[in-house]
Design an enzyme around this catalytic site. Sequence first.
Site, PDB file in Angstrom:
ATOM      1  N   GLU A 118       0.835  -1.200   0.000  1.00 49.03           N
ATOM      2  CA  GLU A 118       0.000   0.000   0.000  1.00 49.03           C
ATOM      3  C   GLU A 118       0.869   1.248   0.000  1.00 49.03           C
ATOM      4  OE1 GLU A 118      -3.275   2.400   2.705  1.00 49.03           O
ATOM      5  OE2 GLU A 118      -2.696   0.372   3.298  1.00 49.03           O
ATOM      6  N   LYS A 249      -8.056 -14.726  17.030  1.00 50.39           N
ATOM      7  CA  LYS A 249      -8.129 -14.257  15.637  1.00 50.39           C
ATOM      8  C   LYS A 249      -9.510 -13.731  15.247  1.00 50.39           C
ATOM      9  CE  LYS A 249      -4.336 -17.266  14.369  1.00 50.39           C
ATOM     10  NZ  LYS A 249      -3.811 -18.386  13.580  1.00 50.39           N
ATOM     11  N   ASP A 323       2.081 -14.002  13.204  1.00 52.11           N
ATOM     12  CA  ASP A 323       0.899 -14.585  12.581  1.00 52.11           C
ATOM     13  C   ASP A 323      -0.003 -13.444  12.134  1.00 52.11           C
ATOM     14  OD1 ASP A 323      -1.464 -15.846  11.913  1.00 52.11           O
ATOM     15  OD2 ASP A 323      -1.384 -17.287  13.554  1.00 52.11           O
ATOM     16  N   HIS A 414      -2.145  10.135  -1.204  1.00 55.96           N
ATOM     17  CA  HIS A 414      -2.351   8.896  -1.942  1.00 55.96           C
ATOM     18  C   HIS A 414      -2.258   9.124  -3.447  1.00 55.96           C
ATOM     19  CE1 HIS A 414      -3.655   7.397   1.955  1.00 55.96           C
ATOM     20  NE2 HIS A 414      -3.612   6.192   1.458  1.00 55.96           N
TER      21      HIS A 414
END
Length: 419
Positions: A118, A249, A323, A414
């Site tokens: 990104e 998670k 993770d 951006h």
Amino acid sequence: MPKLNLSQNGTTSIFEQGPDTDKLEQLLEPHFERPSLRLTPSPYISEKNLTKRWQKLESLTDQDALLDEQSKTNAELYNKNIEHFIGTVKLPVGIAGPLRVNGLYANKDYLVPLATTEAALVASYNRGAQLITAAGGASAMLLNEGVTRTPVFAFERLADAGQFVAWVVTQYDHFKQVAESTTSHGKLHDINVNIDGNQVYLVFEFHTGDASGQNMVTIATHKVFHYILEHAPIEPREAFLDGNLSGDKKPNTHTLRHVRGKKVSADVHLSRELVKKYLHTTPEKMVKFGQMTTTGSALSGGIGVNAHYANALAALYIACGQDAACVAESAIGMTRMEINEQGGLYACVTLPNLMLGTVGGGTGLPSQKACLDILGLHGSGNAKALAEVAASLCLAGELSIVGAFCADHFTRAHQKLAR
């Protein structure tokens, strides 16, 4: 392409111009012929298995894009991290910093590696890090730690569940001994009991040292789980190793006031001059933005209030062998900004779910170890410092993005960097 017809209440009714009924049924029918694509029977990494896998893949893509020479050389190192290995995916890694952290465990200037595709992300965190450093650094404090696994037991009736719990609360020392027989690093720290009618959820909380600890806690709890099944005076009707109470998670509200992984708070005081110089706005504008977006977060049903913790944590986790799926829970927390007594800006973040480690998992793989080495935080004794750095990084990102919105620079950044 089928065209969807939406009714006035927003629900999908039927294909307005889709395939005929026979064709639709044919498309959606199950098919039981032998698959034309098959994996090797063995999931492990070997030269023979790699060759066989790529014989099936070579017509689909360029082998060198995934299995370059470095990936081949290091292939054996991945055997404990992945199954059916075919190569590695290369992600660009950038550096943000220096980020000065004045913590209980992290106490120096850090260059922070971030892996992302990104554009503008590393630039934003770099700006926030430099701002914090110019203000003397972020104060960071590890508040709590603990990793949970939550087995569930179902009984015929509430009375049976009550008898079971009456036995459980006498067994802490036995459970601790059984759990810690499976690990040299994990320590059973606490057990909480939750009763829902005839169902009992046990929350086993562990300290996991410098490892993130999910596997460690799962193995230890599994041992206790079977000890319970063998010794409990009331036999459960059903029992499962995890009852989904741990928040593993998954975003959840419970840990906002408790902990899963490592809970860290970080703050900084910024003078009015620094806010203007680095963010091109005012403390008042940033506080007002925080107030209005907190309402927006509540209206959307958000858990906690933050602008984009997930950006920092996903990039840091991927770079440093964590993770990445744990970002789902780790990116929950609270950001708050207010005017301080000097007329400057006070900003703080609290993240109660930082699931990370500096040993085990993917932390020892070549690229990931290199990123932890840049931080100076690979290996034993460094997980608490990494958690304080992660929270300070999130603080840097909150300051930068809020400043960008307040100065109306968010879109411009951006457009400039992502095109």
